[in-house]
Scaffold this active site. Structure first.
Site, PDB file in Angstrom:
ATOM      1  N   GLU A 159       0.793  -1.226   0.000  1.00  0.00           N
ATOM      2  CA  GLU A 159       0.000   0.000   0.000  1.00  0.00           C
ATOM      3  C   GLU A 159       0.828   1.281   0.000  1.00  0.00           C
ATOM      4  O   GLU A 159       0.550   2.213   0.760  1.00  0.00           O
ATOM      5  CB  GLU A 159      -0.966  -0.021   1.194  1.00  0.00           C
ATOM      6  N   ASN A 202       1.972  -5.240  -3.063  1.00  0.00           N
ATOM      7  CA  ASN A 202       0.577  -5.560  -2.736  1.00  0.00           C
ATOM      8  C   ASN A 202      -0.221  -4.277  -2.475  1.00  0.00           C
ATOM      9  O   ASN A 202       0.255  -3.394  -1.763  1.00  0.00           O
ATOM     10  CB  ASN A 202       0.599  -6.433  -1.459  1.00  0.00           C
ATOM     11  N   HIS A 238     -10.486  -6.380  -1.669  1.00  0.00           N
ATOM     12  CA  HIS A 238     -11.521  -6.018  -0.684  1.00  0.00           C
ATOM     13  C   HIS A 238     -12.620  -5.278  -1.440  1.00  0.00           C
ATOM     14  O   HIS A 238     -12.484  -4.089  -1.743  1.00  0.00           O
ATOM     15  CB  HIS A 238     -10.944  -5.100   0.405  1.00  0.00           C
ATOM     16  N   GLU A 268      -6.224 -10.729  -0.687  1.00  0.00           N
ATOM     17  CA  GLU A 268      -7.014 -10.455   0.532  1.00  0.00           C
ATOM     18  C   GLU A 268      -8.504 -10.384   0.212  1.00  0.00           C
ATOM     19  O   GLU A 268      -9.227  -9.516   0.713  1.00  0.00           O
ATOM     20  CB  GLU A 268      -6.569  -9.122   1.165  1.00  0.00           C
ATOM     21  N   ASP A 270     -12.287 -10.319   0.037  1.00  0.00           N
ATOM     22  CA  ASP A 270     -13.532 -10.445   0.786  1.00  0.00           C
ATOM     23  C   ASP A 270     -14.577  -9.573   0.100  1.00  0.00           C
ATOM     24  O   ASP A 270     -14.251  -8.594  -0.559  1.00  0.00           O
ATOM     25  CB  ASP A 270     -13.411 -10.176   2.299  1.00  0.00           C
TER      26      ASP A 270
END
Ligand code: G3I
Length: 347
Positions: A159, A202, A238, A268, A270
């Protein structure tokens, strides 16, 4: 040379058995069985809940369904390095997770070496370039060597790109004190500490074609041009049930990174259940998004599909019920969607 004469029908049967593993009992195979059969890492983030004997469903689910795990928090700098002294680094929780993964035949993704959000207070006190470079080198080297060949996949930088206009690198990142090449430095240090490890950049909100993914593309292209040892990009994933895999241009976006010669992983995933509509409708839409995310990942020959947790109960976004197991660890429709994609997508 030996010649085997096998009747075509039997050959097809043998082939289909090897392609579609099933359990002797006739039960549906697990996600991990199907993923492993196609060489895909599939799993999710684990927390201390893995060791909670009052909640045996957590470990049972992780070990039945995941062939890969990532520590949700235990390998972050704030968890490991409360003190700058490597003699005081805290590895106990992370080591226990790695031991569990090894026992259960799971690959471990290392997450994450350089992330502004996880920098402990002492990092913010470093104001000199040389001192920051030394601190980063010491931390990265110590941690990557500590895990050695137990971890061969690392999120090296997490990030670093801001969400502001033009998506420049963040200005709230303490590691920028090390100089504009702090990202390259981190990758070089990680590679020196474990040359066998595959190293990733990432980030989030970069799944589709957009300004932020353009900035990430320019960043990693520049790293490659400078000979920096980067192997791939992690797209966090996400999202929520309104996310459109198709309209976002996700496949074209992932493909342009593949075309640079980089590996691609969803790291990641979701999918929050938001908005109006019945629970049943939202579950169905969530399943659709999960299925499309996985099939898009497979379409570009990604190497991992990782979810950010295990059950809705312990998700960082528990309110949005974003995972594939519900509060009681029952399989949600999204689980079935992943299973179907693994059973049917072209290899
Ligand atoms: O463990 C302490 C506890 O002792 C303390 O009492 C409590 C008080 O705040 O904090 C607990 O730590 C929290 C930790 O989660 C464990 O629950 C931290 O405050 C909290 O900041 C931390 O949040 C994590 C967040 O990253 C920041 O590190 C989330 O669990 C984790 O899901 C989240 O994961 C990130 C990825 O690493 C990167 N991408 C985005 C993703 C979601 O934000």
């Amino acid at each position: 040379m030996q010649h085997h004469t096998v009747r075509p029908g039997l050959a097809a049967l043998a082939l289909s058995l090897s392609l579609t593993p099933t359990l002797a009992s006739g039960q549906a195979p697990s996600l991990r069985t199907l993923a492993s059969a196609r060489g895909l890492l599939l799993g999710g983030a684990i927390s201390g809940e893995l060791f909670n004997t009052d909640n045996p469903d957590e470990a049972a689910t992780v070990n039945r369904e995941y062939n890969a795990v990532v520590a949700e928090n235990a390998m972050k700098m704030r968890a490991i390095a409360n003190s700058p002294d490597p003699g005081n680094y805290l590895f106990a929780t992370a080591d226990a997770m790695v031991a569990s993964a090894q026992k259960n035949g799971q690959t471990v993704r290392g997450h994450t070496l350089v992330w502004h959000d996880s920098a402990p207070a002492w990092v913010y006190e470093i104001k000199e370039k040389a001192a920051m470079r030394a601190a980063m080198t010491q931390y990265i080297t110590t941690v990557v060597k500590h895990f050695g060949d137990r971890i061969n996949v690392w999120d090296v930088v997490n990030e670093a790109i801001s969400d502001g206009p033009g998506n420049p690198l963040r200005n709230n990142n303490p590691f920028t004190v090390a100089g504009p090449d702090f990202i390259a430095l981190a990758f070089r240090m990680a590679h020196a500490a474990n040359p066998a490890a595959r190293l990733y950049y990432n980030d989030y909100s970069v799944e589709g074609l957009n300004g932020k993914s353009d900035a990430m593309y320019a960043l990693v292209k520049g790293l490659l041009a400078d000979g920096v040892p980067i192997d791939g990009v992690g797209f966090q994933g996400h999202v929520d049930i309104n996310f459109s895999v198709k309209d976002s241009g996700m496949q074209a976006n992932l493909q342009r990174f593949r075309d640079l010669g980089l590996d691609v992983q969803l790291t990641e995933v979701d999918v929050q259940m938001v908005g109006n509509g019945s629970e049943k409708e939202k579950l169905a839409r969530q399943a659709q998004v999960y299925g499309e995310l996985l099939s898009t990942c497979l379409a570009v020959k990604c190497s991992a599909f990782m979810m950010w947790g295990v059950s809705d109960r312990t998700s960082w976004r528990a309110g949005g019920k974003p995972l594939i197991f519900d509060d009681g660890y029952a399989k949600k429709p999204a689980y079935g969607a992943l299973l179907r994609v693994l059973q049917t997508a072209r290899k």
